[in-house]
Design a protein around this motif. Structure first.
Motif, mmCIF file in Angstrom:
data_model
loop_
_atom_site.group_PDB
_atom_site.id
_atom_site.type_symbol
_atom_site.label_atom_id
_atom_site.label_comp_id
_atom_site.label_asym_id
_atom_site.label_seq_id
_atom_site.Cartn_x
_atom_site.Cartn_y
_atom_site.Cartn_z
ATOM 1 N N GLU A 107 0.831 -1.209 0.000
ATOM 2 C CA GLU A 107 0.000 0.000 0.000
ATOM 3 C C GLU A 107 0.861 1.253 0.000
ATOM 4 O O GLU A 107 0.627 2.199 -0.773
ATOM 5 N N THR A 108 1.891 1.270 0.856
ATOM 6 C CA THR A 108 2.778 2.430 0.925
ATOM 7 C C THR A 108 3.555 2.614 -0.372
ATOM 8 O O THR A 108 3.681 3.733 -0.890
ATOM 9 N N ALA A 109 4.058 1.499 -0.910
ATOM 10 C CA ALA A 109 4.834 1.575 -2.154
ATOM 11 C C ALA A 109 3.976 2.083 -3.301
ATOM 12 O O ALA A 109 4.413 2.928 -4.093
ATOM 13 N N ALA A 110 2.756 1.561 -3.404
ATOM 14 C CA ALA A 110 1.864 1.990 -4.487
ATOM 15 C C ALA A 110 1.586 3.481 -4.390
ATOM 16 O O ALA A 110 1.579 4.200 -5.405
ATOM 17 N N THR A 111 1.363 3.988 -3.176
ATOM 18 C CA THR A 111 1.089 5.411 -2.981
ATOM 19 C C THR A 111 2.292 6.258 -3.385
ATOM 20 O O THR A 111 2.154 7.264 -4.092
ATOM 21 N N ARG A 112 3.490 5.845 -2.955
ATOM 22 C CA ARG A 112 4.699 6.606 -3.277
ATOM 23 C C ARG A 112 4.975 6.614 -4.774
ATOM 24 O O ARG A 112 5.499 7.604 -5.309
ATOM 25 N N LEU A 113 4.637 5.520 -5.437
ATOM 26 C CA LEU A 113 4.915 5.420 -6.874
ATOM 27 C C LEU A 113 3.773 5.957 -7.719
ATOM 28 O O LEU A 113 3.848 5.945 -8.954
ATOM 29 N N GLY A 114 2.698 6.369 -7.067
ATOM 30 C CA GLY A 114 1.591 6.976 -7.787
ATOM 31 C C GLY A 114 0.827 6.010 -8.663
ATOM 32 O O GLY A 114 0.430 6.366 -9.784
#
Length: 237
Positions: free
Chosen positions: A195-202
């Motif tokens: 979830e965090t990675a997806a948010t950071r990568l847009g």
């Protein structure tokens, strides 16, 4: 007096005992491994990733014959020829995966409509069958009875004869990491949650999960646990 029949198998339970037994069993192979496998059966079963990686490593080690023992008197005892591996997997198990079946395992593989149970059978002399017929992780039955073992050999041969070759997945060249997957690799190495990675990568969580699957395929593994080591081996990090 009537003789009591010898029990056809010995139950093994407990993760440590199962791991030790499977390691010893596969390392004992000298000629052949016959396997019924269902990669999709572990999905949603809360099986530790380390155990899943261990299972694949056992088969790779047997097929590649990469270890050396010390025989009596301390003399080196190497194993020069590879063990023949024949693996059968069900189509439905492959359909449930979010990634293509890895092609880095040695030997031959075929797919069938179903498999009767999971199994590892060594040199047509000893077999390990899950106690629940589905997952070795939950315990296994170690079978040495020659009649039962030969019945298992015949069962595997019947499924093999009706099976089809696995479709070949086109894997990216090991020479370089596709550019769109580098941020995903970096996120995995940083230990970010999906979830965090997806948010950071847009990107959406679904897109990120799909790219993680693409990255693992490019690395030739199904394990996030092993991905970093494999990326380092290829010089991608």
């Amino acid at each position: 007096m009537v003789d009591t029949p010898h029990p056809p198998g010995r139950p093994i339970q407990g993760v440590r005992e199962v791991t030790a037994t499977l390691t010893a069993l596969v390392r004992s192979a000298r000629q052949e491994l016959l396997i019924f496998d269902d990669p999709g059966s572990c999905l949603g079963q809360c099986i530790p990733e380390q155990f899943l990686e261990f299972a694949g490593a056992c088969v790779r080690a047997a097929g590649e014959q990469s270890w050396h023992d010390s025989g009596p008197g301390g003399r080196a005892r190497g194993r020069s020829s590879a063990v023949g591996v024949r693996r059968i997997v069900p189509r439905h198990g492959l359909a449930g995966l979010s990634y293509p079946l890895p092609r880095d395992l040695p030997g031959l593989a075929r797919q069938t409509d179903s498999i009767p149970f999971k199994m590892i059978l060594v040199d047509r002399s000893v077999a390990a069958v899950p106690l629940d017929l589905q997952l070795h992780y939950h315990g296994l039955l170690l079978i040495r009875d020659p009649v039962v073992v030969q019945a298992l050999v015949r069962t595997h041969q019947t499924w093999w004869d009706t099976g089809e070759e696995l479709p070949t997945a086109a894997l990216p060249s090991p020479g370089g990491l596709p550019g769109h997957l580098r941020p995903v690799l970096e996120a995995l190495l940083a230990g970010l949650t999906d979830e965090t990675a997806a948010t950071r990568l847009g990107m959406s969580s679904r897109t990120y999960s799909r790219r993680v699957g693409d990255l693992l395929t490019a690395l030739g593994t199904t394990s996030r646990f092993r991905a970093g080591a494999e990326a380092a081996r290829r010089g991608w990090i």
